[in-house]
Design an enzyme around this catalytic site. Structure first.
Site, short mmCIF file in Angstrom:
data_model
loop_
_atom_site.label_atom_id
_atom_site.label_comp_id
_atom_site.label_asym_id
_atom_site.label_seq_id
_atom_site.Cartn_x
_atom_site.Cartn_y
_atom_site.Cartn_z
N SER A 1 0.84 -1.20 0.00
CA SER A 1 0.00 0.00 0.00
C SER A 1 0.87 1.24 0.00
O SER A 1 2.05 1.19 0.37
CB SER A 1 -0.88 -0.02 1.26
OG SER A 1 -1.40 1.26 1.56
N TYR B 1 -0.11 -0.79 10.26
CA TYR B 1 -0.31 -1.15 8.85
C TYR B 1 0.87 -0.66 7.99
O TYR B 1 1.34 -1.37 7.11
CB TYR B 1 -1.62 -0.52 8.39
CG TYR B 1 -2.07 -0.89 7.00
CD1 TYR B 1 -2.52 -2.17 6.69
CD2 TYR B 1 -2.10 0.08 5.99
CE1 TYR B 1 -2.97 -2.49 5.42
CE2 TYR B 1 -2.56 -0.22 4.72
CZ TYR B 1 -2.99 -1.50 4.44
OH TYR B 1 -3.45 -1.79 3.18
#
Length: 290
Positions: free
Chosen positions: A160, A173
């Protein structure tokens, strides 16, 4: 904006059969990007294993592929469970007559929190989900990738922009997705020279999924111990973005991507079109953070 997205997504055409004869595991493929990737892979001739924690959704995707003339099975379970990983690999090998060619480590979700309020449970769950689980899956599949039979093999790990650039409220994350790039490059360096295994990362920006929908929509996942984790972006944050002169000012294409567009990028990396691309991170962001 949605009409424009649909028009663009409808013009994604590829020559058929690029993955003919190959066997692919796609984790988190019961919905969203994973499900779209499974359908695209099957359309290209791959036998696809739908791996998802939600058994019904996994079965539904597999059934839709089979009813459309493709070949798929559902192997449901939690990638945080070591026994499930063993089962996933063994059932895939059985389905593939002793062979596995492609792994897409796509399963995951976000559990956000600012640094000073992040709990150990939030931290370890997300780091294990996005970092440790892909490693364990690849390790378990090693006997099917460390082979010299002349057939193509590749591993695609999903990252990401949070992993590439960091993101406020996502320290767990961001670290996990940053680690994915190191995982990818190490696989490429260890398994590329002797066995020809390609390993690449696909890093997504703003893609239309349950992770980027309004948090108030109520989407959630349940952790192994039963805790519910809310998904999505708070409405106030989305409204602030919508109030700008341009709805998505940080995306040069001016819009988020669709799940089909995201999955198409994964297909491209898995395909022979990327046969000499190895150890790379491909950003699929509409130009965001370029």
């Amino acid at each position: 904006m949605s009409q424009r997205v649909n028009q663009i997504a409808g013009h994604l055409n590829y020559p058929k059969g690029m993955l003919a004869g190959q066997v692919a595991i796609i984790t988190g493929s019961g919905q969203g990007i994973g499900a779209e990737a499974a359908r695209l892979f099957a359309n290209e001739g791959a036998k696809v294993v739908i791996a998802d924690v939600d058994a019904k959704k996994a079965e539904d995707v597999a059934s839709s592929i089979n009813s459309s003339g493709g070949s798929a099975i559902a192997v449901a379970g939690d990638v945080l469970n070591d026994d499930y990983i063993k089962t996933l690999i063994s059932k895939t090998a059985e389905f593939g007559n002793g062979k596995i060619h492609i792994i897409v480590n796509n399963a995951g979700y976000t559990w956000d929190g600012v640094i000073h309020k992040m709990t150990d449970k939030q931290w370890h769950t997300i780091v294990d989900l996005h970092g440790t689980a892909p490693f364990k899956i690849v390790r378990a599949a090693a006997p099917y990738f460390r082979v010299k039979d002349g057939e193509p093999r590749c591993i695609i790990n999903i990252s990401s922009t949070s992993g590439l650039h960091g993101n406020a409220g996502q320290i767990n994350y961001s670290l996990a997705k940053a680690g994915v790039t190191g995982l990818t490059k190490t696989i490429a360096k260890e398994w590329g020279p002797q066995f020809g295994v390609r390993s690449n990362t696909v890093a997504f920006g703003h893609i239309l999924t349950r992770l980027t929908a309004a948090k108030e929509a109520g989407a959630f996942v349940t952790t192994p111990d039963g805790e519910k984790v809310a998904l999505g972006i708070p409405g106030a944050q989305k409204q602030a973005s919508a109030g700008a002169k341009q709805e998505f000012p940080d995306i040069p294409l001016g819009r988020p991507g669709t799940a089909t567009e995201a999955a198409s990028a994964v297909l491209a990396v898995a395909s022979p079109l990327f046969s000499y691309v190895n150890g790379q991170t491909i950003s699929v962001t509409g130009g965001r953070n370029m």
